[in-house]
Design a protein around this motif. Structure first.
Motif, short mmCIF file in Angstrom:
data_model
loop_
_atom_site.label_atom_id
_atom_site.label_comp_id
_atom_site.label_asym_id
_atom_site.label_seq_id
_atom_site.Cartn_x
_atom_site.Cartn_y
_atom_site.Cartn_z
N LEU A 46 0.72 -1.12 -0.11
CA LEU A 46 -0.08 -0.09 -0.19
C LEU A 46 0.82 1.37 -0.12
CD1 LEU A 46 -2.71 -0.94 2.66
CD2 LEU A 46 -2.99 -0.75 0.18
N TYR A 47 2.05 1.37 0.89
CA TYR A 47 2.90 2.39 0.84
C TYR A 47 3.58 2.62 -0.50
CZ TYR A 47 1.87 3.36 5.85
OH TYR A 47 1.02 3.77 6.87
N GLU A 48 3.99 1.59 -0.93
CA GLU A 48 4.71 1.58 -2.48
C GLU A 48 3.93 2.20 -3.45
OE1 GLU A 48 7.82 -2.03 -2.05
OE2 GLU A 48 5.86 -2.44 -2.84
N GLU A 49 2.61 1.70 -3.66
CA GLU A 49 1.57 2.37 -4.43
C GLU A 49 1.59 3.95 -4.07
OE1 GLU A 49 -3.11 1.98 -4.97
OE2 GLU A 49 -1.84 0.08 -4.91
N SER A 50 1.03 4.12 -2.81
CA SER A 50 1.03 5.54 -2.41
C SER A 50 2.33 6.43 -2.86
CB SER A 50 0.73 5.82 -0.94
OG SER A 50 0.34 6.95 -0.66
N PHE A 51 3.32 6.02 -2.45
CA PHE A 51 4.68 6.87 -2.77
C PHE A 51 4.85 7.06 -4.30
CE2 PHE A 51 7.39 5.08 1.33
CZ PHE A 51 6.18 5.93 2.18
N LYS A 52 4.40 5.88 -5.10
CA LYS A 52 4.57 6.00 -6.43
C LYS A 52 3.67 7.22 -6.94
CE LYS A 52 4.52 3.30 -10.63
NZ LYS A 52 4.50 1.88 -11.37
N LYS A 53 2.44 6.97 -6.44
CA LYS A 53 1.35 8.14 -7.07
C LYS A 53 1.79 9.58 -6.48
CE LYS A 53 -2.35 8.45 -4.36
NZ LYS A 53 -3.60 8.23 -3.48
N HIS A 54 2.47 9.59 -5.52
CA HIS A 54 2.88 11.00 -5.03
C HIS A 54 4.37 11.31 -5.67
CE1 HIS A 54 -0.21 12.13 -2.31
NE2 HIS A 54 -0.41 10.71 -1.99
#
Length: 75
Positions: A46-54
């Motif tokens: 979940l964090y990897e996805e969010s970091f990529k999005k941001h």
């Protein structure tokens, strides 16, 4: 100069850490020193996805659920 890392514990707040904590660290040019500690592999995804999005490139380490587990880290 002293080499150091900034460990940030986080649980179930992938977008909030991006828009607040890591945004502040980026403004202070400290993002490269940060390691985000998460509870398990599901959280890490979940964090990897969010970091990529941001657009953030931050190391993520799985330490287990609970504060006690995140204190037992040795570098």
């Amino acid at each position: 100069m002293i080499d150091y890392k900034i460990l940030i514990r986080s649980y179930k707040r992938p977008d909030l850490i991006c828009t607040h904590t890591l945004a502040f660290m980026k403004k202070q040019d400290l993002l490269y020193r940060c390691i985000v500690l998460v509870a398990d592999l599901d959280e890490k995804a979940l964090y990897e996805e969010s970091f990529k999005k941001h657009g953030l490139d931050v190391e993520i380490m799985v330490t287990g659920k609970g504060a006690a587990n995140s204190y037992n880290i040795a570098f």
